[in-house]
Design a protein around this motif. Structure first.
Motif, PDB file in Angstrom:
ATOM      1  N   THR A   1      -7.631  16.950  33.104  1.00 33.60           N
ATOM      2  CA  THR A   1      -6.559  15.952  33.219  1.00 33.60           C
ATOM      3  C   THR A   1      -5.365  16.513  33.978  1.00 33.60           C
ATOM      4  O   THR A   1      -4.753  15.814  34.810  1.00 33.60           O
ATOM      5  N   ALA A   2      -5.004  17.760  33.723  1.00 32.10           N
ATOM      6  CA  ALA A   2      -3.897  18.383  34.454  1.00 32.10           C
ATOM      7  C   ALA A   2      -4.196  18.466  35.944  1.00 32.10           C
ATOM      8  O   ALA A   2      -3.321  18.193  36.785  1.00 32.10           O
ATOM      9  N   LEU A   3      -5.429  18.813  36.304  1.00 28.79           N
ATOM     10  CA  LEU A   3      -5.791  18.890  37.728  1.00 28.79           C
ATOM     11  C   LEU A   3      -5.763  17.516  38.378  1.00 28.79           C
ATOM     12  O   LEU A   3      -5.303  17.364  39.526  1.00 28.79           O
ATOM     13  N   TRP A   4      -6.251  16.493  37.680  1.00 32.64           N
ATOM     14  CA  TRP A   4      -6.213  15.138  38.230  1.00 32.64           C
ATOM     15  C   TRP A   4      -4.778  14.680  38.450  1.00 32.64           C
ATOM     16  O   TRP A   4      -4.453  14.079  39.495  1.00 32.64           O
ATOM     17  N   ALA A   5      -3.914  14.927  37.481  1.00 36.57           N
ATOM     18  CA  ALA A   5      -2.517  14.499  37.607  1.00 36.57           C
ATOM     19  C   ALA A   5      -1.834  15.186  38.787  1.00 36.57           C
ATOM     20  O   ALA A   5      -1.147  14.540  39.587  1.00 36.57           O
ATOM     21  N   GLU A   6      -2.032  16.485  38.944  1.00 37.96           N
ATOM     22  CA  GLU A   6      -1.407  17.191  40.055  1.00 37.96           C
ATOM     23  C   GLU A   6      -2.000  16.757  41.389  1.00 37.96           C
ATOM     24  O   GLU A   6      -1.279  16.661  42.395  1.00 37.96           O
ATOM     25  N   GLY A   7      -3.299  16.494  41.442  1.00 39.14           N
ATOM     26  CA  GLY A   7      -3.905  16.028  42.685  1.00 39.14           C
ATOM     27  C   GLY A   7      -3.354  14.684  43.130  1.00 39.14           C
ATOM     28  O   GLY A   7      -3.043  14.477  44.319  1.00 39.14           O
ATOM     29  N   LEU A   8      -3.217  13.755  42.205  1.00 36.28           N
ATOM     30  CA  LEU A   8      -2.656  12.444  42.551  1.00 36.28           C
ATOM     31  C   LEU A   8      -1.196  12.574  42.992  1.00 36.28           C
ATOM     32  O   LEU A   8      -0.766  11.919  43.950  1.00 36.28           O
ATOM     33  N   CYS A   9      -0.438  13.418  42.299  1.00 36.60           N
ATOM     34  CA  CYS A   9       0.969  13.611  42.688  1.00 36.60           C
ATOM     35  C   CYS A   9       1.074  14.253  44.073  1.00 36.60           C
ATOM     36  O   CYS A   9       1.909  13.853  44.890  1.00 36.60           O
ATOM     37  N   GLY A  10       0.228  15.240  44.353  1.00 40.91           N
ATOM     38  CA  GLY A  10       0.272  15.881  45.664  1.00 40.91           C
ATOM     39  C   GLY A  10      -0.063  14.932  46.794  1.00 40.91           C
ATOM     40  O   GLY A  10       0.587  14.930  47.840  1.00 40.91           O
ATOM     41  N   ALA A  11      -1.090  14.094  46.603  1.00 45.36           N
ATOM     42  CA  ALA A  11      -1.428  13.111  47.632  1.00 45.36           C
ATOM     43  C   ALA A  11      -0.306  12.092  47.809  1.00 45.36           C
ATOM     44  O   ALA A  11       0.021  11.689  48.942  1.00 45.36           O
ATOM     45  N   ALA A  12       0.313  11.678  46.707  1.00 49.96           N
ATOM     46  CA  ALA A  12       1.418  10.720  46.800  1.00 49.96           C
ATOM     47  C   ALA A  12       2.615  11.306  47.542  1.00 49.96           C
ATOM     48  O   ALA A  12       3.267  10.621  48.338  1.00 49.96           O
ATOM     49  N   TRP A  13       2.895  12.600  47.327  1.00 46.81           N
ATOM     50  CA  TRP A  13       4.028  13.213  48.012  1.00 46.81           C
ATOM     51  C   TRP A  13       3.769  13.357  49.496  1.00 46.81           C
ATOM     52  O   TRP A  13       4.690  13.263  50.308  1.00 46.81           O
ATOM     53  N   ARG A  14       2.536  13.601  49.893  1.00 45.89           N
ATOM     54  CA  ARG A  14       2.261  13.667  51.328  1.00 45.89           C
ATOM     55  C   ARG A  14       2.452  12.308  51.983  1.00 45.89           C
ATOM     56  O   ARG A  14       2.928  12.205  53.117  1.00 45.89           O
ATOM     57  N   VAL A  15       2.063  11.244  51.302  1.00 40.56           N
ATOM     58  CA  VAL A  15       2.302   9.900  51.838  1.00 40.56           C
ATOM     59  C   VAL A  15       3.798   9.629  51.911  1.00 40.56           C
ATOM     60  O   VAL A  15       4.303   9.053  52.887  1.00 40.56           O
ATOM     61  N   ALA A  16       4.552  10.056  50.888  1.00 39.23           N
ATOM     62  CA  ALA A  16       6.001   9.867  50.909  1.00 39.23           C
ATOM     63  C   ALA A  16       6.653  10.691  52.014  1.00 39.23           C
ATOM     64  O   ALA A  16       7.665  10.269  52.593  1.00 39.23           O
TER      65      ALA A  16
END
Length: 606
Positions: A453-468
């Motif tokens: 779950t921690a890896l999934w959360a960080e992966g989604l956040c990292g992809a979102a920050w690149r889009v931002a």
């Protein structure tokens, strides 16, 4: 060497001619004042955000002219075409003028974009163009790209100018190029006081002053002031014009603090709250680290490799520190410190999470008696190797990405950040692959699920920050985005990795306290019966111990892969997890247990 000195002397003569030669044909009258000598400032103007693109463009232009000189094809027509092409370069702000020079060929041109105008040095070397030629000549003996000081020029539309120059080639093929840009406003300095009509009515300590070209024919420059960061004024936080200052008098701002205007100091309070949140996260990591070290011998902590948990906390603290580094005043150090703290913290935190999943997978796949389990020291050595690799990458980042003090509050090139984010996502994908491989493992505290779950959360956040970042809200350029990114990354690690273990330890302690508070009497008999005697308690405990011993032996023999299916379960003596054969000693032990149980259950039997 003699030829080089001859070229330098020729260039010096050209520069002197620039200042001493009479003016050429009188230009058409303009709206600027008749007496408009250039005003050269003492300070270097703020550099553009894409400073590296500007330097690359001027170096490419100088190299192209040097190739034309080496081929013997350099003339005014080709140089003018090259200057026009350089003026159309996709830079922001766009180039306002381009100058090219090759003194050995007596070639020097200046192309002004708006209004379009081509100036040849031999035909027009007036005083208003003197600084353009000096900027071009300054790079002749330099191997690096040079940035000139700003100056005020009445050429074309009067205003502030700034430029960068470079020279490329060797010997007779050496050539220089310069790209100039317009600057809307510049910080006030003493050199401008004569043109401003006296010192500005602003306190230089508590206010920011900017000078800009004035629309008034009688006044060349105008200025406006506002409070510096951390200060406030009764008139508000916007720019105050010169006319308003002449009415209210000299502007002095008050530092934000007790008794300050909340509306005027809202931005500073906002920044202070973000910094406090980041420091609170760092303090939380320190407190949890102390708790983990104190409880390192507890079952919930020891089973999770307490040294690895400490490394996870260290990485989370470094990620919080990367967000706090956004408040460093010097942009270069802010850029370098933010990148180092963020990446080292990420590798230490989520690298340890991935390695913990690898340990769980190794334990799950080991089915033999000689089971191999990675030790804490081995895991720590791998984490240290990962951190060392990240440090080497960051060293290259620091050496090649020169973050300038005025590069928009962040690093000049965003490509490094995109590559770094891609490497982070690859590490997270590798961890998720390991978690999927160990999906059938029976792990205490549901550790595998929480780590995934921690890896999934960080992966989604990292992809979102690149889009931002593509939309202009990159975490490396915004204090708010950096704080949100740090709290999401470090918070996910703390919540998913440490919270289940700490909750299990707290729950076990609460149950022990509840049992000790209730006492053993509440577990015997029905409600309303009198308290049992010590003999009854001792007999009940003996019966409980016998039942536990029987159940333990049955559980050890049920579907145990370490016990052979052959009769007797004989194993070689070197097997660590094997049981000895059911011989006389084992029979005596079991018979004694059953006899004791029978006597306890039927004390009056014959």
């Amino acid at each position: 060497m003699g030829a080089r000195w001859a070229r330098c002397a020729a260039l010096a003569l050209v520069c002197c001619a620039c200042a001493a030669a009479p003016a050429g044909p009188s230009p058409a009258p303009s709206s600027a004042p008749v007496s408009c000598d250039p005003l050269l400032l003492k300070r270097t103007p703020p550099l553009p955000q894409n400073v590296r693109e500007y330097e690359a463009a001027v170096v490419q232009t100088a190299r192209a002219l040097s190739e034309l000189v080496e081929q013997g094809a350099a003339d005014e027509a080709r140089a003018a075409a090259l200057a026009r092409a350089a003026a159309r370069a996709p830079l922001h702000p766009p180039p306002a003028a381009v100058a090219l020079g090759a003194p050995q060929l007596h070639l020097g041109i200046l192309y002004i974009a708006e209004p379009p105008r081509l100036i040849v040095f031999q035909q027009n070397n007036s005083a208003t163009l003197q600084q353009f030629w000096r900027t071009l000549a300054s790079a002749w003996n330099a191997s690096l790209v040079l940035w000139s000081n700003a100056w005020y020029s009445c050429e074309g539309n009067p205003g502030w100018w700034g430029g960068t120059a470079a020279a490329r080639g060797a010997g007779p093929a050496r050539a220089a190029a310069a790209i100039f840009r317009r600057i809307p406003a510049l910080p006030c300095e003493e050199t401008m006081n004569e043109w401003l009509g006296g010192p500005p009515l602003c306190d230089p300590v508590t206010t920011d002053c900017e000078a800009f070209p004035s629309e008034n024919r009688d006044q060349k420059l105008g200025y406006h002031c506002k409070c510096s960061s951390g200060h406030w004024h009764a008139s508000g936080g916007d720019w105050i014009s010169r006319s308003t200052l002449s009415e209210i008098g000299r502007m002095n701002c008050t530092p934000c603090g007790l008794g300050s205007n909340p509306a005027a100091c809202l931005a500073d309070a906002y920044r202070a709250s973000l910094l406090a949140a980041n420091l609170a996260g760092m303090l939380l990591c320190l407190v949890i680290g102390f708790i983990i070290f104190k409880k390192r011998k507890c079952k919930a902590v020891a089973m999770g490799m307490w040294t690895v948990l400490e490394v996870v906390l260290l990485g989370a603290m470094l990620m919080y520190a990367s967000a706090a580094s956004q408040y460093i005043s010097i942009a270069r150090w802010r850029c370098v410190a933010g990148a180092w703290l963020r990446e080292l913290g990420f590798v230490a935190c989520y690298g340890s999470v991935v390695l913990r999943l690898w340990v769980l997978l190794a334990e799950f796949r080991t089915r033999k008696a000689h089971r191999w389990t990675p030790r804490d020291s081995e895991v720590l050595r791998i984490v240290a190797a990962m951190v060392l690799g990240a440090a080497c990458y960051l060293s290259a980042f620091t050496a090649t990405t020169a973050c300038d003090e005025d590069a928009g509050g962040g690093c000049a090139r965003a490509a490094w950040h995109h590559v770094t984010a891609a490497a982070e996502l690859l590490l997270l994908v590798a961890g998720l692959r390991i978690a999927h491989a160990a999906r059938n493992a029976n792990v205490p505290f549901q550790e595998r699920g929480w780590l995934a779950t921690a890896l999934w959360a960080e992966g989604l956040c990292g992809a979102a920050w690149r889009v931002a970042a593509l939309a202009g809200a990159a975490p490396e350029r915004s204090a708010l985005a950096a704080a949100a990114r740090a709290h999401l990354s470090a918070g996910a690690a703390l919540a998913c990795v440490l919270a289940p273990r700490l909750w299990h330890g707290y729950r076990a302690r609460s149950l022990a306290q509840e049992v000790s508070r209730r006492g053993p009497a509440e577990g015997f008999g029905a409600e309303g019966e009198e308290e049992p005697t010590s003999e009854e308690v001792r007999a009940e405990l003996k019966r409980l111990y016998v039942q536990l011993e029987i159940l333990r032996n049955q559980t050890l023999r049920r579907d145990n892969p370490h016990i052979s299916k052959r009769r007797g379960g004989r194993k070689p003596p070197h097997r660590r997890f094997s049981l000895q054969k059911k011989g006389s000693r084992e029979k005596v032990r079991i018979c004694g247990i059953y006899r004791m149980r029978t006597e306890l259950e039927h004390p009056h039997a014959p």
